[in-house]
Design an enzyme around this catalytic site. Structure first.
Site, PDB file in Angstrom:
ATOM      1  CB  VAL A  54      -0.986   0.000   1.188  1.00 59.42           C
ATOM      2  CG1 VAL A  54      -1.796   1.291   1.227  1.00 59.42           C
ATOM      3  CG2 VAL A  54      -1.924  -1.197   1.092  1.00 59.42           C
ATOM      4  CB  CYS A  55       3.900   2.253   1.898  1.00 56.76           C
ATOM      5  SG  CYS A  55       3.232   2.185   3.579  1.00 56.76           S
ATOM      6  CB  THR A  56       4.969   0.426  -3.052  1.00 56.71           C
ATOM      7  OG1 THR A  56       5.988  -0.031  -2.155  1.00 56.71           O
ATOM      8  CG2 THR A  56       5.527   0.551  -4.455  1.00 56.71           C
ATOM      9  CG  LEU A  59       5.106   6.960  -0.557  1.00 56.78           C
ATOM     10  CD1 LEU A  59       6.412   6.698   0.161  1.00 56.78           C
ATOM     11  CD2 LEU A  59       4.573   8.325  -0.192  1.00 56.78           C
TER      12      LEU A  59
END
Length: 161
Positions: A54-56, A59
């Site tokens: 999710v963070c990838t 961002l």
């Protein structure tokens, strides 16, 4: 846990080590101080971890819109608890060309009131105006969701209105 930072209040100041990946692939390390960023809108994107799914996605979506943020005079800073070595690998792998700040002690996350058990911090985005005032925020209840670049861009446009 500190009280959640509120819209219309000054953003809590902090200084954190960070890095910036240049378009030529060079990495520059420096300290980033929130109060020194006054004079232009700033998007603070707090995220739990480098290279997680999710963070990838979050961002990378901001990276794809980075030129539009820049054209509006805004800067984007990503902040997570990982160290600079982890951030460098992440930035190089995903070609993230905005500052990634290391907050292993959760100093800034605590100041903004977004720490969370187990995760360390809640996924959150704050839009701060040129005077250092919080004008918009989104703090995820569940860490698997994030605000899109287009929603954040709308908030930056609203600052100019």
């Amino acid at each position: 846990m500190a009280k959640l930072a509120e819209i219309g209040t000054p953003a809590p100041d902090f200084t954190l080590p960070g890095l910036l990946l240049g378009s030529d692939g060079t990495v520059t390390r420096a300290d980033y101080t929130l109060s020194a960023a006054k004079g232009r809108p700033l998007v603070l994107a707090f995220y739990p971890g480098d290279q997680s799914k999710v963070c990838t996605a979050q961002l990378c979506s901001y990276q794809s819109e980075l030129a539009e943020f820049t054209e509006m005079g805004a800067e984007v800073w990503g902040i997570s608890p990982q160290d600079l070595e982890s951030h460098e690998k992440f930035a190089l792998k995903e070609r993230l060309e905005f500052p990634l700040l290391a907050d292993p002690g959760l100093v800034s996350a605590k100041a903004f009131g977004i720490t969370a058990p187990v995760l360390g911090l809640r996924r959150a985005v704050f839009v701060i105006d040129a005077e250092g005032i919080i004008r918009w925020k989104h703090v995820a209840v569940v860490g698997a969701t994030f605000q899109s670049a287009s929603v954040i861009r709308e908030q930056i446009v609203a600052l100019a209105a």
